[in-house]
Design a protein around this motif. Structure first.
Motif, PDB file in Angstrom:
ATOM      1  N   UNK A   1       9.031   6.433 -16.995  1.00 28.92           N
ATOM      2  CA  UNK A   1       9.107   5.029 -16.583  1.00 28.92           C
ATOM      3  C   UNK A   1       9.781   4.857 -15.219  1.00 28.92           C
ATOM      4  N   UNK A   2      10.270   5.944 -14.658  1.00 28.34           N
ATOM      5  CA  UNK A   2      10.933   5.879 -13.350  1.00 28.34           C
ATOM      6  C   UNK A   2       9.984   6.362 -12.257  1.00 28.34           C
ATOM      7  N   UNK A   3      10.225   5.979 -10.990  1.00 28.20           N
ATOM      8  CA  UNK A   3       9.360   6.431  -9.886  1.00 28.20           C
ATOM      9  C   UNK A   3       9.296   7.956  -9.814  1.00 28.20           C
ATOM     10  N   UNK A   4       8.073   8.500  -9.784  1.00 32.37           N
ATOM     11  CA  UNK A   4       7.872   9.946  -9.827  1.00 32.37           C
ATOM     12  C   UNK A   4       6.952  10.446  -8.721  1.00 32.37           C
ATOM     13  N   UNK A   5       6.545   9.576  -7.813  1.00 30.57           N
ATOM     14  CA  UNK A   5       5.543   9.955  -6.820  1.00 30.57           C
ATOM     15  C   UNK A   5       5.932  11.156  -5.979  1.00 30.57           C
ATOM     16  N   UNK A   6       7.174  11.153  -5.459  1.00 27.39           N
ATOM     17  CA  UNK A   6       7.606  12.259  -4.610  1.00 27.39           C
ATOM     18  C   UNK A   6       7.647  13.568  -5.390  1.00 27.39           C
ATOM     19  N   UNK A   7       8.189  13.517  -6.613  1.00 32.19           N
ATOM     20  CA  UNK A   7       8.256  14.725  -7.440  1.00 32.19           C
ATOM     21  C   UNK A   7       6.860  15.246  -7.780  1.00 32.19           C
ATOM     22  N   UNK A   8       5.950  14.318  -8.039  1.00 34.92           N
ATOM     23  CA  UNK A   8       4.572  14.726  -8.314  1.00 34.92           C
ATOM     24  C   UNK A   8       3.957  15.426  -7.107  1.00 34.92           C
ATOM     25  N   UNK A   9       4.244  14.889  -5.924  1.00 30.04           N
ATOM     26  CA  UNK A   9       3.705  15.484  -4.706  1.00 30.04           C
ATOM     27  C   UNK A   9       4.186  16.924  -4.553  1.00 30.04           C
ATOM     28  N   UNK A  10       5.475  17.169  -4.805  1.00 27.18           N
ATOM     29  CA  UNK A  10       6.018  18.527  -4.723  1.00 27.18           C
ATOM     30  C   UNK A  10       5.377  19.430  -5.780  1.00 27.18           C
TER      31      UNK A  10
ATOM     32  N   UNK B   1       0.865  -1.180   0.000  1.00 29.16           N
ATOM     33  CA  UNK B   1       0.000   0.000   0.000  1.00 29.16           C
ATOM     34  C   UNK B   1       0.900   1.227   0.000  1.00 29.16           C
ATOM     35  N   UNK B   2       0.275   2.409  -0.113  1.00 30.09           N
ATOM     36  CA  UNK B   2       1.081   3.628  -0.228  1.00 30.09           C
ATOM     37  C   UNK B   2       1.809   3.953   1.084  1.00 30.09           C
ATOM     38  N   UNK B   3       2.984   4.527   0.919  1.00 28.51           N
ATOM     39  CA  UNK B   3       3.823   4.939   2.052  1.00 28.51           C
ATOM     40  C   UNK B   3       4.825   5.962   1.520  1.00 28.51           C
ATOM     41  N   UNK B   4       5.236   6.872   2.373  1.00 29.10           N
ATOM     42  CA  UNK B   4       6.169   7.912   1.933  1.00 29.10           C
ATOM     43  C   UNK B   4       7.519   7.331   1.514  1.00 29.10           C
TER      44      UNK B   4
ATOM     45  N   UNK C   1      -3.967  15.533  -6.052  1.00 25.06           N
ATOM     46  CA  UNK C   1      -3.138  15.321  -4.861  1.00 25.06           C
ATOM     47  C   UNK C   1      -3.464  13.967  -4.211  1.00 25.06           C
ATOM     48  N   UNK C   2      -4.750  13.636  -4.150  1.00 22.01           N
ATOM     49  CA  UNK C   2      -5.168  12.371  -3.547  1.00 22.01           C
ATOM     50  C   UNK C   2      -4.649  11.187  -4.373  1.00 22.01           C
ATOM     51  N   UNK C   3      -4.702  11.332  -5.697  1.00 20.62           N
ATOM     52  CA  UNK C   3      -4.221  10.246  -6.558  1.00 20.62           C
ATOM     53  C   UNK C   3      -2.704  10.082  -6.480  1.00 20.62           C
ATOM     54  N   UNK C   4      -2.006  11.215  -6.392  1.00 21.10           N
ATOM     55  CA  UNK C   4      -0.545  11.178  -6.364  1.00 21.10           C
ATOM     56  C   UNK C   4      -0.020  10.434  -5.135  1.00 21.10           C
ATOM     57  N   UNK C   5      -0.811  10.426  -4.049  1.00 17.23           N
ATOM     58  CA  UNK C   5      -0.382   9.737  -2.825  1.00 17.23           C
ATOM     59  C   UNK C   5      -0.178   8.233  -3.079  1.00 17.23           C
ATOM     60  N   UNK C   6      -0.763   7.716  -4.159  1.00 17.32           N
ATOM     61  CA  UNK C   6      -0.653   6.286  -4.479  1.00 17.32           C
ATOM     62  C   UNK C   6       0.389   5.985  -5.542  1.00 17.32           C
ATOM     63  N   UNK C   7       1.096   7.013  -6.006  1.00 16.16           N
ATOM     64  CA  UNK C   7       2.065   6.818  -7.092  1.00 16.16           C
ATOM     65  C   UNK C   7       3.448   6.507  -6.522  1.00 16.16           C
ATOM     66  N   UNK C   8       4.082   5.475  -7.063  1.00 18.22           N
ATOM     67  CA  UNK C   8       5.425   5.107  -6.593  1.00 18.22           C
ATOM     68  C   UNK C   8       6.431   6.205  -6.898  1.00 18.22           C
TER      69      UNK C   8
END
Length: 291
Positions: A239-248, A26-29, A284-291
């Motif tokens: 194709x690389x993990x972008x979740x943190x960058x998306x959150x910012x 599941x999602x986690x920081x 923002x809610x969706x981005x919380x689930x992105x790797x």
């Protein structure tokens, strides 16, 4: 783009040994891995953690490992001779002292507690390690496929909301051009009404309008929002993990929308800013689930 939600399960079996690995995320920081494993396989725990870390960058993982050994030589039995002697001694006392019938047989003796010790044989750690590597690898591969599938759905939804933001920003851009002119006309009307026929000082009026125009200008915010939309679309395609960058980036979206809302006193633009912030919050809610 991958989701942080997924599930994988695989088993590896050889020569009477079977290891099953089941994992869910599941999602986690950050990356957080919890492994529940039988004591006999405890030496494999660090390797399992490393395998998960090599395949994934974010998410909370629960990994469950089970082990079955159906080999005939997996257990050894031995007699606790001290216990056997004590039981026989007590049997003789009962017979001689109380005159009870001696019907104590081998079968009865084997049923007595603690007489027979059951011990697990030492396991072949290399064989177990080979099975674990196979099972963990297949479970991770299955997890990756599911996270990619979920990520594709997330990406489509984020892009859909991004298009709404782009359309809303375009509407705000159209309306922003008339804000200064509307202010100038309303200001002139108020001044003329207050002066009651006295000529308006055009220089002072233009100076006031110019000051308002500079203060209320949202050109930079609009340009940045347009740039953020393009950047977000590039992230979805990455194709690389972008979740943190998306959150910012979503935080930057919010900052620009709030600035536009505070600068403009136009009711039509204010309504559009509310639409803008609503879509940003959904992203923002969706981005919380992105790797």
């Amino acid at each position: 783009m991958n989701s942080m939600t997924g599930y994988g399960k695989a088993a590896a079996e050889s020569d009477g040994r079977k290891i099953t690995v089941e994992m869910k995320s599941v999602n986690h920081r950050f990356l957080d891995v919890t492994v529940k494993i039988p004591k006999v396989l405890a030496f494999l725990e660090d390797g399992i953690r490393k395998a998960v870390a090599e395949n994934f960058s974010r998410g909370h993982f629960d990994v469950y490992v089970t082990y079955e050994n159906t080999r005939e030589d997996n257990l050894s039995l031995s007699i606790n001779e001290g216990v056997a002697r004590e039981y026989l001694k007590i049997k003789d006392i009962l017979v001689l002292k109380y005159g009870v019938t001696d019907d104590f047989s081998v079968t009865a003796m084997m049923k007595t507690p603690d007489l027979i010790a059951v011990e697990a044989q030492d396991e072949d750690e290399e064989a177990l390690k080979t099975l674990a590597v196979t099972a963990v690898g297949e479970a991770c591969a299955q997890m990756k496929r599911m996270r990619a599938f979920e990520g594709e759905k997330l990406g489509c939804d984020i892009l859909k909301k991004t298009r709404v933001i782009e359309e809303t920003v375009a509407e705000i851009k159209k309306l922003s051009g008339g804000v200064v002119e509307n202010y100038r006309e309303k200001l002139r009307e108020r001044i003329e009404e207050a002066l009651n026929g006295v000529a308006v000082d055009e220089a002072r009026l233009l100076n006031e309008v110019a000051f308002f125009s500079d203060k209320a200008s949202i050109d930079e915010e609009i340009t940045r929002l347009e740039s953020h939309c393009n950047h977000l679309k590039d992230m979805v395609a990455a194709q690389t993990p972008m979740g943190k960058n998306m959150d910012f980036l979503v935080q930057e979206f919010n900052r620009e929308a709030n600035t536009i809302g505070s600068k403009c006193n136009d009711i039509a633009i204010t309504k559009l800013v509310l639409v803008l912030k609503n879509e940003i919050e959904k992203i923002r809610e969706q981005v919380q689930n992105v790797e």
